[in-house]
Every structure is written in structure tokens, then in C-alpha cells.
Scaffold this motif. Structure first.
Motif, PDB file in Angstrom:
ATOM      1  N   LEU A 100       0.952  -1.176   0.066  1.00  0.00           N
ATOM      2  CA  LEU A 100      -0.051  -0.123  -0.156  1.00  0.00           C
ATOM      3  C   LEU A 100       0.787   1.267   0.053  1.00  0.00           C
ATOM      4  O   LEU A 100       2.063   1.330   0.647  1.00  0.00           O
ATOM      5  CB  LEU A 100      -0.959  -0.035   1.196  1.00  0.00           C
ATOM      6  CG  LEU A 100      -0.196   0.150   2.612  1.00  0.00           C
ATOM      7  CD1 LEU A 100      -0.167   1.629   3.014  1.00  0.00           C
ATOM      8  CD2 LEU A 100      -1.210  -0.642   3.469  1.00  0.00           C
ATOM      9  N   TYR A 101       0.255   2.367  -0.705  1.00  0.00           N
ATOM     10  CA  TYR A 101       1.093   3.623  -0.736  1.00  0.00           C
ATOM     11  C   TYR A 101       0.014   4.759  -0.698  1.00  0.00           C
ATOM     12  O   TYR A 101      -1.051   4.827  -1.181  1.00  0.00           O
ATOM     13  CB  TYR A 101       1.734   3.752  -2.147  1.00  0.00           C
ATOM     14  CG  TYR A 101       2.431   4.910  -2.338  1.00  0.00           C
ATOM     15  CD1 TYR A 101       3.364   5.351  -1.476  1.00  0.00           C
ATOM     16  CD2 TYR A 101       2.078   5.753  -3.328  1.00  0.00           C
ATOM     17  CE1 TYR A 101       4.068   6.512  -1.718  1.00  0.00           C
ATOM     18  CE2 TYR A 101       3.016   6.786  -3.520  1.00  0.00           C
ATOM     19  CZ  TYR A 101       3.884   7.051  -2.758  1.00  0.00           C
ATOM     20  OH  TYR A 101       4.480   8.670  -3.031  1.00  0.00           O
ATOM     21  N   LYS A 122       8.423  -5.358   4.331  1.00  0.00           N
ATOM     22  CA  LYS A 122       7.723  -4.642   5.443  1.00  0.00           C
ATOM     23  C   LYS A 122       7.447  -3.200   5.192  1.00  0.00           C
ATOM     24  O   LYS A 122       6.467  -2.797   4.864  1.00  0.00           O
ATOM     25  CB  LYS A 122       8.631  -4.704   6.736  1.00  0.00           C
ATOM     26  CG  LYS A 122       8.732  -6.203   7.225  1.00  0.00           C
ATOM     27  CD  LYS A 122       9.554  -6.301   8.501  1.00  0.00           C
ATOM     28  CE  LYS A 122       9.219  -7.721   8.941  1.00  0.00           C
ATOM     29  NZ  LYS A 122      10.193  -8.037  10.490  1.00  0.00           N
ATOM     30  N   VAL A 123       8.471  -2.277   5.325  1.00  0.00           N
ATOM     31  CA  VAL A 123       8.156  -0.950   5.008  1.00  0.00           C
ATOM     32  C   VAL A 123       9.389  -0.559   3.939  1.00  0.00           C
ATOM     33  O   VAL A 123      10.441  -0.973   4.387  1.00  0.00           O
ATOM     34  CB  VAL A 123       8.227  -0.103   6.000  1.00  0.00           C
ATOM     35  CG1 VAL A 123       8.214   1.412   5.822  1.00  0.00           C
ATOM     36  CG2 VAL A 123       7.005  -0.467   7.127  1.00  0.00           C
ATOM     37  N   VAL A 168       4.140   0.172   2.561  1.00  0.00           N
ATOM     38  CA  VAL A 168       3.840  -0.783   3.411  1.00  0.00           C
ATOM     39  C   VAL A 168       3.496  -2.096   2.924  1.00  0.00           C
ATOM     40  O   VAL A 168       2.504  -2.055   1.786  1.00  0.00           O
ATOM     41  CB  VAL A 168       3.212  -0.341   4.559  1.00  0.00           C
ATOM     42  CG1 VAL A 168       2.880  -1.275   5.656  1.00  0.00           C
ATOM     43  CG2 VAL A 168       3.613   1.036   5.269  1.00  0.00           C
ATOM     44  N   SER A 169       3.906  -3.103   3.198  1.00  0.00           N
ATOM     45  CA  SER A 169       3.465  -4.425   2.747  1.00  0.00           C
ATOM     46  C   SER A 169       2.028  -4.640   3.386  1.00  0.00           C
ATOM     47  O   SER A 169       1.917  -4.469   4.374  1.00  0.00           O
ATOM     48  CB  SER A 169       4.377  -5.507   2.681  1.00  0.00           C
ATOM     49  OG  SER A 169       4.098  -6.250   4.083  1.00  0.00           O
ATOM     50  N   VAL A 170       1.096  -5.213   2.577  1.00  0.00           N
ATOM     51  CA  VAL A 170       0.126  -5.605   2.893  1.00  0.00           C
ATOM     52  C   VAL A 170       0.103  -6.683   3.889  1.00  0.00           C
ATOM     53  O   VAL A 170      -0.700  -6.554   5.021  1.00  0.00           O
ATOM     54  CB  VAL A 170      -1.106  -6.108   1.778  1.00  0.00           C
ATOM     55  CG1 VAL A 170      -2.307  -6.635   2.439  1.00  0.00           C
ATOM     56  CG2 VAL A 170      -1.358  -4.781   0.995  1.00  0.00           C
TER      57      VAL A 170
END
Ligand code: UDP
Ligand code: MN
Length: 241
Positions: A100-101, A122-123, A168-170
Motif C-alpha cells: 500500500l502507498y 515490510k516498509v 508498506v506491505s499488506v
């Protein structure tokens, strides 16, 4: 089968709205496997925004998240926070993988950054241009990890970064069920990133060639005080000279 990117765009009714979303929308058309979460700070959807989304033919969800009344009267408002939290709620309910962004409607994005952020574990973080008097906000990288941050305003933040500077990863979001964005002007990014803890600085993935390139700019449109908001602009032969 590329991992999907969930692009979260807060937006609100103003004369510039359709222009901003049009520019961003045509940028996003160059990016494969994205899902655009357009979240209006409004009580009902704006017709011209709906029309644009249908015309662009990008997979999207058009959501509503009005800013709570108690913040509306503040001089410094938590801009886009209700919208972003609504999108996080949507992702928790509907997404399982990908990244997500937070892409504000008025920024400028090189499509390269989307290719890079897609594989976030992760981030991920990277620099943002045209922000504060420093002209850039970026992690300071030493030996491949974050040694500090360069930003025009520190404010005692752990993460002095801009909203456009990280993804960030979902899966990682799902592992942090309480993560959300605080209604705290100036501390939205910091509060959200802290809510993802535990997260070590050494775990943050550095993009844009180890933070040496600018692929995202915090552009801001000049407001025209005489412009009419979107659909109230009606032109006919009687008001054209
Ligand atoms: N925004 C919103 N409601 C508001 C003000 C802003 O939804 O009352 C959105 C706006 O469309 C943008 C994001 O929140 O996507 C950040 O706002 P803005 O660009 O004005 O903030 P700045 O870039 O000045 O920090
Ligand atoms: Mn902005």
C-alpha cells in the motif's frame, strides 16, 4: 503475476480537485496491477470524480470518509486522515498481498517508484522532492541502512518523513492489527509508522538507488480564489463575453 499496489488517495472538493485527479489518474494508467482507492473527504461522492474513475478504466474503489466534525473547526486540520484510515480498513477487509502507498492527489510521481515499491517486504522508504525550505526530505543512508533523516522540520519525530516517502506491505499491515493514522497534524506519518512497531530501522528497505534519486515530488497547486468548484462551473452564451 505482479504483486498488486493499493494506491490510497485522499481527496476533497475544491476547484483544483478534478485537475489533480486527472493528472494522477493518467500517471497511474502507466502502472500495471494497481488498485486505486480514491477516498473523498465528503458525505456524498462527487459526480465528476465518479465519471473520471469510470473513464480512466483503472481498477478502483470510490469511498467516502468525511473528516469528523470536531477536527473540521480546527485551524490546522488533520488533512486526509479519515480518508487514509478508511482505506486501511478497506485493505484489511479486502486485500491479502501486495503493498500500500499513500498518494496524495496533488503530488507528482515518476512511475519508476511504483515498480520499486511493489516488492516491499515490510516498509520501504525513499526521498521526496520540493518539500520545505530544504527542498528535499530523505533518509540518510550509511552502509546501506538508515543513519538518520534529513527533513526541514523534525518536531521530535522518530520518523521525520513525508506521506509520499514510504510504502508498506499488506501482509505486514495484517500483522499489525492496531496500526492506524493519528488525527495529529504534523505527526500523521510518524504516528502511523510508530503504530507498525516493532520495526527496526535496519529492516526498512531503501529504494530510489539507496535514496540518491528523487522519484516523487510534493508539488502543490496554486489556488485560484476566483475558480468555481467543479460542477458549479456552468458556461453558456449569457455569461461568456
Ligand atoms: N485533503 C482532504 N481533506 C482536506 C484537505 C486535504 O481529504 O480537508 C486531502 C488532499 O486532497 C490530499 C491530502 O489530503 O490528497 C493532503 O492534503 P494537502 O495536499 O492539502 O496537504 P499538504 O500537501 O499541504 O500537506
Ligand atoms: Mn499536498
Amino acid at each position: 503475476n505482479l504483486p498488486p499496489i493499493y494506491i490510497i488517495t485522499p481527496t476533497y472538493r475544491r476547484p483544483e480537485q478534478l485537475a489533480e485527479l486527472t493528472r494522477l489518474g493518467y500517471t497511474l494508467k502507466h502502472v500495471p496491477n494497481i488498485f486505486w482507492l480514491v477516498v473523498e473527504d465528503a458525505v456524498e461522492t462527487t459526480q465528476l470524480v465518479t465519471k473520471l474513475l469510470l473513464k480512466l478504466n483503472i481498477p478502483f474503489a470510490h469511498l467516502l470518509a468525511p473528516m469528523p466534525e470536531k477536527y473540521r473547526k480546527n485551524k490546522v486540520k488533520p488533512r486526509g486522515v479519515s480518508n487514509r484510515n478508511r482505506a486501511l480498513e478497506w485493505i484489511r477487509a479486502n486485500a491479502t498481498e501486495g503493498v500500500l502507498y499513500f498518494a496524495d492527489d496533488d503530488n507528482t510521481y515518476d512511475v519508476e517508484i511504483f515498480d520499486e515499491m511493489r516488492y516491499t517486504k515490510k516498509v520501504s522508504m525513499w526521498p521526496v522532492g520540493l518539500i520545505t525550505k530544504y527542498g528535499v526530505s530523505t533518509p540518510i543512508v550509511k552502509n546501506g541502512t538508515i543513519a538518520g533523516f534529513y527533513d526541514g522540520w523534525n518536531g521530535g519525530r522518530k520518523y521525520p518523513v513525508d506521506m509520499a516517502s514510504f510504502s508498506v506491505s499488506v501482509r505486514f499491515l495484517h500483522s499489525r492489527p492496531n496500526a492506524s493514522m493519528p488525527y495529529k497534524p504534523g505527526y500523521e506519518e510518524d504516528g502511523f509508522l510508530k503504530s507498525l512497531s516493532p520495526l527496526k530501522l535496519t529492516e526498512i528497505e531503501l529504494l530510489a538507488s539507496n535514496c540518491t534519486e528523487i522519484l516523487v515530488w510534493h508539488t502543490q497547486s496554486k489556488k485560484n480564489p476566483n475558480a468555481m468548484p467543479l460542477d458549479t462551473a456552468k458556461y453558456n452564451s449569457t455569461n461568456l463575453i
